[in-house]
Scaffold this active site. Structure first.
Site, PDB file in Angstrom:
ATOM      1  CB  SER A 131      34.039  50.499  57.351  1.00 22.27           C
ATOM      2  OG  SER A 131      32.939  51.143  56.738  1.00 22.27           O
ATOM      3  CE1 TYR A 146      32.274  45.685  56.103  1.00 24.10           C
ATOM      4  CE2 TYR A 146      31.286  47.862  56.289  1.00 24.10           C
ATOM      5  CZ  TYR A 146      32.344  47.052  55.924  1.00 24.10           C
ATOM      6  OH  TYR A 146      33.481  47.626  55.379  1.00 24.10           O
TER       7      TYR A 146
HETATM    8  N1  LIG Z   1      35.271  48.822  49.312  1.00 26.40           N
HETATM    9  C1  LIG Z   1      34.834  49.752  50.145  1.00 26.40           C
HETATM   10  O1  LIG Z   1      34.107  50.702  49.747  1.00 26.40           O
HETATM   11  C2  LIG Z   1      35.230  49.730  51.603  1.00 26.40           C
HETATM   12  C3  LIG Z   1      34.812  50.782  52.423  1.00 26.40           C
HETATM   13  C4  LIG Z   1      35.179  50.800  53.754  1.00 26.40           C
HETATM   14  C5  LIG Z   1      35.960  49.764  54.257  1.00 26.40           C
HETATM   15  N2  LIG Z   1      36.334  48.734  53.451  1.00 26.40           N
HETATM   16  C6  LIG Z   1      37.155  47.667  54.045  1.00 26.40           C
HETATM   17  O2  LIG Z   1      38.298  47.449  53.236  1.00 26.40           O
HETATM   18  C7  LIG Z   1      38.711  46.071  53.358  1.00 26.40           C
HETATM   19  C8  LIG Z   1      38.845  45.468  51.975  1.00 26.40           C
HETATM   20  O3  LIG Z   1      37.583  45.566  51.322  1.00 26.40           O
HETATM   21  P1  LIG Z   1      37.375  45.288  49.764  1.00 26.40           P
HETATM   22  O4  LIG Z   1      36.459  46.336  49.292  1.00 26.40           O
HETATM   23  O5  LIG Z   1      38.681  45.077  49.103  1.00 26.40           O
HETATM   24  O6  LIG Z   1      36.563  43.913  49.851  1.00 26.40           O
HETATM   25  P2  LIG Z   1      36.413  42.722  48.792  1.00 26.40           P
HETATM   26  O7  LIG Z   1      36.689  43.215  47.424  1.00 26.40           O
HETATM   27  O8  LIG Z   1      35.105  42.085  49.094  1.00 26.40           O
HETATM   28  O9  LIG Z   1      37.593  41.735  49.214  1.00 26.40           O
HETATM   29  C9  LIG Z   1      37.530  41.128  50.485  1.00 26.40           C
HETATM   30  C10 LIG Z   1      38.763  40.286  50.680  1.00 26.40           C
HETATM   31  O10 LIG Z   1      38.666  39.681  51.965  1.00 26.40           O
HETATM   32  C11 LIG Z   1      38.900  38.282  51.814  1.00 26.40           C
HETATM   33  N3  LIG Z   1      38.247  37.497  52.854  1.00 26.40           N
HETATM   34  C12 LIG Z   1      36.958  37.490  53.245  1.00 26.40           C
HETATM   35  N4  LIG Z   1      36.783  36.596  54.223  1.00 26.40           N
HETATM   36  C13 LIG Z   1      37.995  36.024  54.456  1.00 26.40           C
HETATM   37  C14 LIG Z   1      38.475  35.044  55.346  1.00 26.40           C
HETATM   38  N5  LIG Z   1      37.671  34.400  56.218  1.00 26.40           N
HETATM   39  N6  LIG Z   1      39.793  34.726  55.323  1.00 26.40           N
HETATM   40  C15 LIG Z   1      40.625  35.335  54.457  1.00 26.40           C
HETATM   41  N7  LIG Z   1      40.245  36.258  53.577  1.00 26.40           N
HETATM   42  C16 LIG Z   1      38.940  36.596  53.593  1.00 26.40           C
HETATM   43  C17 LIG Z   1      38.354  37.951  50.427  1.00 26.40           C
HETATM   44  O11 LIG Z   1      38.902  36.698  50.025  1.00 26.40           O
HETATM   45  P3  LIG Z   1      38.138  35.673  48.999  1.00 26.40           P
HETATM   46  O12 LIG Z   1      38.566  36.090  47.617  1.00 26.40           O
HETATM   47  O13 LIG Z   1      38.657  34.346  49.406  1.00 26.40           O
HETATM   48  O14 LIG Z   1      36.665  35.830  49.236  1.00 26.40           O
HETATM   49  C18 LIG Z   1      38.889  39.157  49.655  1.00 26.40           C
HETATM   50  O15 LIG Z   1      40.253  38.980  49.347  1.00 26.40           O
HETATM   51  C19 LIG Z   1      37.655  45.405  54.227  1.00 26.40           C
HETATM   52  O16 LIG Z   1      38.090  45.375  55.556  1.00 26.40           O
HETATM   53  C20 LIG Z   1      36.450  46.327  54.103  1.00 26.40           C
HETATM   54  O17 LIG Z   1      35.581  46.223  55.195  1.00 26.40           O
HETATM   55  C21 LIG Z   1      35.990  48.690  52.141  1.00 26.40           C
END
Ligand SMILES: NC(=O)c1ccc[n+]([C@@H]2O[C@H](COP(=O)([O-])OP(=O)(O)OC[C@H]3O[C@@H](n4cnc5c(N)ncnc54)[C@H](OP(=O)(O)O)[C@@H]3O)[C@@H](O)[C@H]2O)c1
Length: 223
Positions: A131, A146
């Site tokens: 991120s 985070y």
């Molecule tokens: N969205 C943004 O604006 C943004 C920006 C920068 C970086 N990112 C990065 O992009 C990636 C995806 O983010 P997202 O926005 O898609 O997040 P999200 O919608 O919150 O989804 C997170 C995913 O991670 C899974 N997860 C969390 N803890 C876990 C564990 N212990 N074991 C297995 N799975 C686990 C969740 O599973 P459950 O359904 O079981 O909870 C869910 O599938 C992350 O690395 C995040 O830091 C996102």
């Protein structure tokens, strides 16, 4: 030759799910790592793999399954992450919360790399979804646990890249931008597709020799 095998962690929803869906369309054998397979909304063409990245035993079990079923892994997308401290500030940051965040966002990718690197061959890739919040060159006070965990993931990326360079395995970090997911929220400017594109560039388009960098939309960004 059989299809390349990719494991996407945290593929139950958000960016992980979208990346997994798109890689099916690209002809990969896609393993969707999810911690609750029974609760997973069906995703055609993927094979669901039970995987909690915060649980070392779960990682070992998943690696054993992949070794027995496929004997190899071509791409590991370390996507799973948690953001627990949207409103905290570093001077009152709870140590347990930081520890939990590091377990999932940094130790998880480390343990996954350790478990899966032995079954990766020359040309394989590890993509760590980081991120902009982890950039030391862009200081902020937002979500310290985070952001610290993503800075640590970036440092891990450099270490892994150097360690795996002699074996021809590329390791990079990528920022998807601020994306409308459960984590990003509805105000985020980027669509799921735009965020996934940024991640998929490293899987599908980046020169296999590129390693040890931090990327967004196919362009290198500072640590
Ligand atoms: N969205 C943004 O604006 C943004 C920006 C920068 C970086 N990112 C990065 O992009 C990636 C995806 O983010 P997202 O926005 O898609 O997040 P999200 O919608 O919150 O989804 C997170 C995913 O991670 C899974 N997860 C969390 N803890 C876990 C564990 N212990 N074991 C297995 N799975 C686990 C969740 O599973 P459950 O359904 O079981 O909870 C869910 O599938 C992350 O690395 C995040 O830091 C996102």
């Amino acid at each position: 030759m059989s299809a390349a095998v990719v494991l996407v962690t945290g593929a139950s929803r958000g960016l992980g799910r979208e990346v997994a869906r798109r890689l099916v369309d690209e002809g990969f054998t896609v393993l969707a790592g999810v911690r609750d397979p029974a609760g997973m909304k069906p995703l055609p063409g993927v094979e669901v793999l039970c995987l909690d990245v915060a649980d070392p035993a779960s990682i070992t079990a998943a690696a054993t399954t992949v070794q027995e079923r496929f004997g190899r892994l071509d791409v590991l997308v370390n996507n799973a992450a948690i953001l627990l401290d949207d409103r905290s500030d570093v001077l009152s940051l709870d140590g347990d919360l930081l520890q939990r965040t590091l377990e999932t966002n940094c130790l998880g990718p480390l343990r996954l790399a350790q478990a899966f690197a032995p079954m990766m061959a020359r040309g394989a890739r590890i993509v760590n979804v980081s991120s902009g919040g982890g950039q030391l060159s862009v200081p902020s006070t937002w979500s310290p646990a985070y952001c610290i965990s993503k800075t640590a993931l970036n440092a891990l990326t450099v270490q892994l890249a150097e360690a795996l360079k002699p074996r021809g395995i590329a390791v990079n970090a990528v920022c998807p931008g601020w994306v409308r997911t459960d984590m990003g929220g509805p105000e985020a400017p980027r669509s799921l597709q735009q965020g996934a594109d940024s991640i998929l560039w490293l899987v599908l388009k980046a020169n296999p020799g590129l390693t040890g960098g931090f990327w967004r939309d196919g362009a290198q960004i500072p640590w």
